[in-house]
Design a protein around this motif. Structure first.
Motif, PDB file in Angstrom:
ATOM      1  N   VAL A   1       0.838  -1.205   0.000  1.00 14.55           N
ATOM      2  CA  VAL A   1       0.000   0.000   0.000  1.00 14.55           C
ATOM      3  C   VAL A   1       0.876   1.259   0.000  1.00 14.55           C
ATOM      4  O   VAL A   1       0.577   2.232  -0.705  1.00 14.55           O
ATOM      5  CB  VAL A   1      -0.975  -0.020   1.204  1.00 14.55           C
ATOM      6  N   GLY A   2       1.961   1.257   0.758  1.00  9.31           N
ATOM      7  CA  GLY A   2       2.886   2.387   0.753  1.00  9.31           C
ATOM      8  C   GLY A   2       3.511   2.605  -0.611  1.00  9.31           C
ATOM      9  O   GLY A   2       3.614   3.738  -1.094  1.00  9.31           O
ATOM     10  N   PHE A   3       3.920   1.524  -1.255  1.00 12.13           N
ATOM     11  CA  PHE A   3       4.504   1.618  -2.597  1.00 12.13           C
ATOM     12  C   PHE A   3       3.495   2.173  -3.598  1.00 12.13           C
ATOM     13  O   PHE A   3       3.804   3.075  -4.377  1.00 12.13           O
ATOM     14  CB  PHE A   3       4.994   0.234  -3.049  1.00 12.13           C
ATOM     15  N   ILE A   4       2.269   1.649  -3.578  1.00 15.42           N
ATOM     16  CA  ILE A   4       1.240   2.098  -4.526  1.00 15.42           C
ATOM     17  C   ILE A   4       0.870   3.558  -4.270  1.00 15.42           C
ATOM     18  O   ILE A   4       0.669   4.330  -5.220  1.00 15.42           O
ATOM     19  CB  ILE A   4       0.005   1.177  -4.449  1.00 15.42           C
ATOM     20  N   SER A   5       0.803   3.958  -3.001  1.00 18.47           N
ATOM     21  CA  SER A   5       0.474   5.352  -2.679  1.00 18.47           C
ATOM     22  C   SER A   5       1.517   6.313  -3.230  1.00 18.47           C
ATOM     23  O   SER A   5       1.179   7.349  -3.801  1.00 18.47           O
ATOM     24  CB  SER A   5       0.355   5.542  -1.169  1.00 18.47           C
TER      25      SER A   5
ATOM     26  N   ALA B   1       0.428   9.380   2.814  1.00 20.30           N
ATOM     27  CA  ALA B   1      -0.079   8.021   3.054  1.00 20.30           C
ATOM     28  C   ALA B   1       1.022   6.987   2.839  1.00 20.30           C
ATOM     29  O   ALA B   1       1.146   6.036   3.626  1.00 20.30           O
ATOM     30  CB  ALA B   1      -1.260   7.725   2.136  1.00 20.30           C
ATOM     31  N   GLY B   2       1.829   7.161   1.802  1.00 21.34           N
ATOM     32  CA  GLY B   2       2.940   6.236   1.564  1.00 21.34           C
ATOM     33  C   GLY B   2       3.931   6.234   2.713  1.00 21.34           C
ATOM     34  O   GLY B   2       4.377   5.173   3.161  1.00 21.34           O
ATOM     35  N   ALA B   3       4.281   7.424   3.202  1.00 19.40           N
ATOM     36  CA  ALA B   3       5.206   7.514   4.334  1.00 19.40           C
ATOM     37  C   ALA B   3       4.584   6.910   5.596  1.00 19.40           C
ATOM     38  O   ALA B   3       5.263   6.234   6.377  1.00 19.40           O
ATOM     39  CB  ALA B   3       5.591   8.968   4.579  1.00 19.40           C
ATOM     40  N   THR B   4       3.275   7.125   5.781  1.00 15.41           N
ATOM     41  CA  THR B   4       2.592   6.564   6.956  1.00 15.41           C
ATOM     42  C   THR B   4       2.612   5.042   6.916  1.00 15.41           C
ATOM     43  O   THR B   4       2.896   4.391   7.927  1.00 15.41           O
ATOM     44  CB  THR B   4       1.141   7.074   7.018  1.00 15.41           C
ATOM     45  N   PHE B   5       2.318   4.470   5.759  1.00 16.97           N
ATOM     46  CA  PHE B   5       2.373   3.006   5.646  1.00 16.97           C
ATOM     47  C   PHE B   5       3.808   2.500   5.739  1.00 16.97           C
ATOM     48  O   PHE B   5       4.043   1.372   6.185  1.00 16.97           O
ATOM     49  CB  PHE B   5       1.689   2.533   4.365  1.00 16.97           C
TER      50      PHE B   5
END
Length: 178
Positions: free
Chosen positions: A61-65, A145-149
């Motif tokens: 999910v982080g990668f896709i964000s 969102a990517g950094a959060t995941f």
């Protein structure tokens, strides 16, 4: 020092060969036993297995964000993507090793040590990548969102480090006195 190697080696091959009980059983149950021996269904439901799945999902999910967001700094986000994909591939690799019980066949590799070192190095790199991604996000929601995941995956990897350290080192220290 040789005591630690013996404990780890015993833990890796603790299941032992299952050929004698399967040979004594009927042919239909022996083929079912061979299928059950091929995959470890209990690992799917174990804490370590579910932790690996949660890590893989949060990394994906982080990668896709980050991949679907407009970038402001190419080097920071490409580093984040490389680290998340490398961690995802290695976690998937160790997940497959556990699911198919490959560690029982390849006893020349210290699998607990290899997995511990992967988590140690991967967690440090993931923490650095998440910090860099968070600092360069400029309030863009996909990048935040990517950094959060990424941070969530870092916390899950720290839990894996702690649990593998607890299992390998505490087991060694307590078995030393018995």
């Amino acid at each position: 020092m040789s005591h630690g190697a013996r404990v780890i080696r015993t833990g890796v091959s603790s299941g032992g060969p299952a050929a004698p009980p399967a040979a004594a059983a009927s042919s239909s149950s022996s083929s079912a036993g061979a299928d059950a021996e091929l995959m470890d269904g209990a690992y799917f439901r174990s804490c370590a297995g579910m932790l690996k799945v949660a890590q893989m999902i949060s990394l994906l999910v982080g990668f896709i964000s980050v991949n679907n967001s407009p970038w402001t700094d190419y080097s920071a986000y490409s580093y984040f993507q490389i680290v998340t994909m490398c961690d995802l591939v290695m976690i998937l690799f160790f997940y497959i090793i556990h699911i198919f019980r490959i560690y029982r066949k390849l006893t020349c590799v210290s699998w607990p040590l290899a997995e511990f070192l992967h988590y140690l190095i991967g967690t440090i790199l993931l923490l650095i990548a998440s910090i860099v991604a968070a600092s360069k996000s400029y309030n863009l929601t996909g990048l935040v969102a990517g950094a959060t995941f990424g941070f969530l995956a870092t916390i899950l990897c720290v839990l894996s480090i702690w649990s593998s350290y607890k299992v390998s080192c505490i087991t060694q220290s307590t078995s030393k006195y018995h």
